[in-house]
Design an enzyme around this catalytic site. Sequence first.
Site, mmCIF file in Angstrom:
data_model
loop_
_atom_site.group_PDB
_atom_site.id
_atom_site.type_symbol
_atom_site.label_atom_id
_atom_site.label_comp_id
_atom_site.label_asym_id
_atom_site.label_seq_id
_atom_site.Cartn_x
_atom_site.Cartn_y
_atom_site.Cartn_z
ATOM 1 N N HIS A 102 4.992 6.431 -3.703
ATOM 2 C CA HIS A 102 5.287 5.261 -4.543
ATOM 3 C C HIS A 102 5.902 5.805 -5.829
ATOM 4 O O HIS A 102 5.512 6.891 -6.288
ATOM 5 C CB HIS A 102 4.023 4.516 -4.973
ATOM 6 C CG HIS A 102 3.196 3.952 -3.865
ATOM 7 N ND1 HIS A 102 2.204 4.644 -3.244
ATOM 8 C CD2 HIS A 102 3.203 2.721 -3.299
ATOM 9 C CE1 HIS A 102 1.621 3.875 -2.335
ATOM 10 N NE2 HIS A 102 2.211 2.698 -2.337
ATOM 11 N N ASP A 105 3.406 7.178 -8.121
ATOM 12 C CA ASP A 105 2.690 8.411 -7.737
ATOM 13 C C ASP A 105 3.460 9.603 -8.270
ATOM 14 O O ASP A 105 2.889 10.568 -8.760
ATOM 15 C CB ASP A 105 2.652 8.643 -6.217
ATOM 16 C CG ASP A 105 2.064 7.502 -5.437
ATOM 17 O OD1 ASP A 105 1.230 6.778 -5.990
ATOM 18 O OD2 ASP A 105 2.452 7.347 -4.262
#
Length: 437
Positions: A102, A105
């Site tokens: 993501h 992340d």
Amino acid sequence: MAEFFPEISQPIQFEGKDSRNPLSFRYYDANAMINGKTMADHLRFSVAYWHSFKGTGADTFGDGTFSRSWRNAGNPLTESEQTLDAAFEFFSKLGVGYYCFHDRDLAPEGASFAESCRNLEHMVKKAAAKQRETGIKLLWGTANLFGHPRYAHGAATNPDAHVFAYAAAQVRHAIAATRELGGENYVFWGGREGYESLINTDMKREQDNLARFFHLAVDYAKSIGFTGQFLIEPKPMEPTKHQYDFDAATVLSFLRSYDLLDHFKLNIEANHATLAGHSFDHDLAIASQAGKLGSVDANRGDLLLGWDTDQFPNDLGEAVRAMLIILHQGGLGSGGLNFDARLRRGSTDLVDLFHAHIGGMDTFARGLIIAQKIIDEGVFSDFVKNRYASYDSGIGSKITAGDTSFEELERFVLQNGEPALISGKQEMLENIFRSYL
Ligand code: XLS
Ligand code: NI
Ligand code: NI
């Protein structure tokens, strides 16, 4: 550069099924050929950045339990850089070809949207260098549209247009980042795209907005020349009570109703299928028979727990059934098997990350070998073919061709009387299936 996994001095090796070394593959032999393709090409394993590198072991009842040396930098951007180094060291030592992330992340959310974009751009440059160095590729990118408080009532389905706009701006950058990194797919998992109560929800408007959002994404991808596959990942519940992307069938019907079917395939997650009251292979089959099985989040749930436990896959029968469907459709194309799975909170050793992935990879490698054998020997496919053979001739072929009527079918019954009851042979076939495991 600091080493994060000093206990693992060399890449995990294939040692064969009699090996007693828990840090070896017993079935996954990356270059072994199966039906003209290497195991690595069939399986296209991917590590999920969020669980394995951002996960802390925290749950609603307690704080994180994992102590990770890449997490002690003090400064969020330096921490992201260290996390990236640790992740690529892990991917290389494990021997996987792909990873997924993501946006949040990979890079930390900044104090403003512009700062978040700068952070992402900074980390994308670093990740691109790592990919070049190691040859490891991006299976898919996605945007985290569920973690930040602004998304409490959804992203594309938020009652507030301001939040819709924010989500669009964020996805614009996440798609651009995925393109820059050569990502082969881009995933939309509707994190908080759903609702809790109809008392305050206009469901029709929310679903219309979700479709508008997808159309905007398709237009944007086209405008920047992103040719990766768009995927939607169904999930029935959690975090919201009613998630709009409930299961494969629901998502297919949504895509069809909103004229989006040409632009999307599905990313099927095992534990999401089981939460929807299906088996993993049921949802894989629904997606595959529509020509829309694009990728897989390989994990498993717990039969006794009604939430997404995201455990590493270890059920051989389930892996065989999944691989049968994947092989039947000729592979996953640009998709892969992404371990959207996390260590148990009590699995606190760093090396547990290796054990978990090795187990998942060996389960699917073995599943692949067995599924290919089942296909080669044709037992089940012959049985199924025969079971429906009555549709290939006589009145059956007329039904198949759409070339009959209720009147003609009634005449057939009057002439032929009562049909014989034919055994489905389920127990016998289940025994045969077991004999392959
Ligand atoms: C959550 C989902 C998520 C997606 C990516 O349940 O599985 O991890 O795969 O946003
Ligand atoms: Ni997932
Ligand atoms: Ni999930």
